[in-house]
Design an enzyme around this catalytic site. Sequence first.
Site, PDB file in Angstrom:
ATOM      1  N   TRP A 131       0.849  -1.197   0.000  1.00 14.84           N
ATOM      2  CA  TRP A 131       0.000   0.000   0.000  1.00 14.84           C
ATOM      3  C   TRP A 131       0.884   1.245   0.000  1.00 14.84           C
ATOM      4  O   TRP A 131       1.871   1.318   0.738  1.00 14.84           O
ATOM      5  CB  TRP A 131      -0.910  -0.036   1.220  1.00 14.84           C
ATOM      6  CG  TRP A 131      -1.810   1.150   1.390  1.00 14.84           C
ATOM      7  CD1 TRP A 131      -2.548   1.766   0.423  1.00 14.84           C
ATOM      8  CD2 TRP A 131      -2.076   1.840   2.610  1.00 14.84           C
ATOM      9  NE1 TRP A 131      -3.265   2.810   0.967  1.00 14.84           N
ATOM     10  CE2 TRP A 131      -2.989   2.872   2.313  1.00 14.84           C
ATOM     11  CE3 TRP A 131      -1.644   1.686   3.926  1.00 14.84           C
ATOM     12  CZ2 TRP A 131      -3.469   3.756   3.271  1.00 14.84           C
ATOM     13  CZ3 TRP A 131      -2.120   2.555   4.893  1.00 14.84           C
ATOM     14  CH2 TRP A 131      -3.019   3.580   4.571  1.00 14.84           C
ATOM     15  N   ASP A 212      -1.463  -5.820   8.887  1.00 15.60           N
ATOM     16  CA  ASP A 212      -2.406  -4.839   8.386  1.00 15.60           C
ATOM     17  C   ASP A 212      -3.609  -5.631   7.895  1.00 15.60           C
ATOM     18  O   ASP A 212      -3.543  -6.345   6.899  1.00 15.60           O
ATOM     19  CB  ASP A 212      -1.778  -4.025   7.251  1.00 15.60           C
ATOM     20  CG  ASP A 212      -2.682  -2.881   6.800  1.00 15.60           C
ATOM     21  OD1 ASP A 212      -3.869  -2.874   7.157  1.00 15.60           O
ATOM     22  OD2 ASP A 212      -2.201  -1.997   6.068  1.00 15.60           O
ATOM     23  N   LYS A 247     -13.913  -0.816   5.214  1.00 14.58           N
ATOM     24  CA  LYS A 247     -14.399  -1.548   4.050  1.00 14.58           C
ATOM     25  C   LYS A 247     -15.538  -2.494   4.407  1.00 14.58           C
ATOM     26  O   LYS A 247     -16.615  -2.452   3.819  1.00 14.58           O
ATOM     27  CB  LYS A 247     -13.254  -2.335   3.395  1.00 14.58           C
ATOM     28  CG  LYS A 247     -12.420  -1.533   2.427  1.00 14.58           C
ATOM     29  CD  LYS A 247     -11.501  -0.559   3.125  1.00 14.58           C
ATOM     30  CE  LYS A 247     -10.612   0.181   2.121  1.00 14.58           C
ATOM     31  NZ  LYS A 247      -9.718   1.137   2.817  1.00 14.58           N
TER      32      LYS A 247
END
Length: 397
Positions: A131, A212, A247
Amino acid sequence: MIFSKVELAPADPILGLTDAFKADPRQDKVNLGVGIYKDESGKTPILKAVKLAEEKLLTSEKSKSYLGMEGVQAYNRAVQTLLFGSDHTVVNQSRALTAQAPGGTGSLRVAAEFLVRHTQADTIWVSNPTWANHQNIFQSAGLKVQSYAYYKAETHSLDFDAMLADLNAAKEGDLVLLHGCCHNPTGIDLNEAQWLQVAQLCVSKSLVPLFDFAYQGFGAGVEADAEGLRIVADTVPELIIANSFSKNFGLYNERIGAVTVVAANDVEAVNAFSQIKSTIRASYSNPPAHGALIVSTILEDEALKSMWEAELTQMRERIAEMRSLFVRSLKDNGVTRDFDFISHQNGMFSFSGLDKAQVSRLKEEFGVYIVGSGRISVAGMTKTNMPVICKAIATVL
């Protein structure tokens, strides 16, 4: 005049792309850069379970007083259940403690600040690619960032042997950032045997995993997506998890996440967690309540939890449908390059293999916006915009 010497910061590679998209006057423009789920109408919906939870909170909430530094306790318990299941050793032995934090980014920053201030860790290894904001977060906290191999461009697959070779070069006490599921940006995840090998390597090299975990439920399901984390937690005595509900609950603007520390025993867990809270106190003091109360309300109510799981399944299945449609539509547009690998990736993103020149042409000539690395947000595709996307890609290849 202290500000006269301040230079303009470069645009963020993802958020800057969104700014450019907003300024684009073309009506048929498509934003496949930012990682936000869209439904078939191109909107980011509020889940029905979230709406019902908010209605419940509106009538039951009696105070707007400060939360403690660790946040809503019921939320923190619910986070641990999602991460580890209902009967995991690290929870039963009080080796895991959780603090609410502002989104996945805030959770990562709290974890990094804690590690820099209170441990000997000075280096974190991140996947290549990863990311775009990882390096910024960790370097700002004072960590040196190294990369380990992950993606084999020639085959659009995981380069696991190279990953292990690079991590074998890490020194004792180094941190290893691991994507819990739905790897961002490649969409390629480890299998069960590979997770075990990584866990065993962390033990043999005395490396500390930092997970993560932003997409639980977007890969194979809520429980299946936690498999890798649970394998590591079964094997490695110490780890940290930064997770997010942006999300899977659609709570993007609530900025709701958590940081969970797992220690070798309950005493060390309490000591480490006290410094997690100290880090929070020095940063934002205590978190906002609303997002955490939404999540805990849903997860503590069986009817709302079932509704949330059903809605999450619909989101996951829609993304899978878009992956298959994308591959078929490229072929229908005469593309001969093999893009079948996209059908086998997980989560919201795909590492397309498009180069910077092709990405630039997509933006300038067709109003199709993707990140310069070639990462595509499959979650932003719809049946309506798919013809525009695939025709544009066919033209630039």
